[in-house]
Write a protein that holds these residues in place. Structure first.
Motif, short mmCIF file in Angstrom:
data_model
loop_
_atom_site.label_atom_id
_atom_site.label_comp_id
_atom_site.label_asym_id
_atom_site.label_seq_id
_atom_site.Cartn_x
_atom_site.Cartn_y
_atom_site.Cartn_z
N GLU A 43 98.40 39.84 53.68
CA GLU A 43 96.92 39.59 53.43
C GLU A 43 96.58 38.11 53.36
N HIS A 98 82.75 26.99 48.52
CA HIS A 98 82.26 27.75 47.55
C HIS A 98 81.28 26.83 46.76
N SER A 106 90.50 32.67 44.40
CA SER A 106 90.11 33.93 45.16
C SER A 106 89.26 33.79 46.55
N SER A 108 87.55 35.91 47.63
CA SER A 108 86.51 36.68 47.83
C SER A 108 85.16 36.06 47.20
N VAL A 109 85.15 35.01 46.60
CA VAL A 109 84.04 34.34 46.08
C VAL A 109 83.53 33.14 46.89
N TRP A 113 82.68 30.38 55.63
CA TRP A 113 84.20 30.65 56.23
C TRP A 113 84.22 29.98 57.63
#
Length: 123
Positions: A43, A98, A106, A108-109, A113
């Motif tokens: 991952e 971010h 994390s 995911s926030v 990218w």
């Protein structure tokens, strides 16, 4: 918005590499900048992040003391200096942005990218 990462390559264990990521299309000073990596079959994991001012940096335990993240606000660039590289550092490295006042580990926030750059460390 674009994040363009560069600087990956093949290096022997114990060597060094410097990754760079240039941002465009965003107000750089509003964004936390970070590096993540993903090894084959694993991952994505957090590597390092730097706050908006550049005054505070955060690292994964696995890279602390070997890697250093920095940002150049004038040139909209974030860099990752990687020293004492190990074979287990082999992965595709991604820069991410971010919009927040708080560093978050994390992925995911994160809002944006880069395309990723391959780092391969041979033993």
């Amino acid at each position: 918005v674009q994040l363009q990462a560069s600087g990956g390559g093949l290096v022997q264990a114990g060597g060094s590499l410097r990754l760079s990521c240039t941002a465009s299309g965003l107000t750089f000073s509003r964004y936390i900048m970070a590096w993540f990596r993903q090894a084959p079959g694993k991952e994505r994991e957090f590597v390092a992040a730097i706050n908006r001012s550049g005054g505070s940096a955060y690292y994964a335990d696995s890279v602390s003391g070997r890697f250093a993240i920095s940002r150049d606000s004038a040139n909209y660039m974030v860099s990752l200096q990687m020293n004492s590289l190990k074979p287990e550092d082999t992965a595709v490295y991604y820069c991410a942005a971010h919009q927040s006042s708080w560093v978050v580990r994390s992925g995911s926030v994160y809002d944006y990218w880069g395309q990723g750059t391959q780092v391969t460390v041979s033993s």
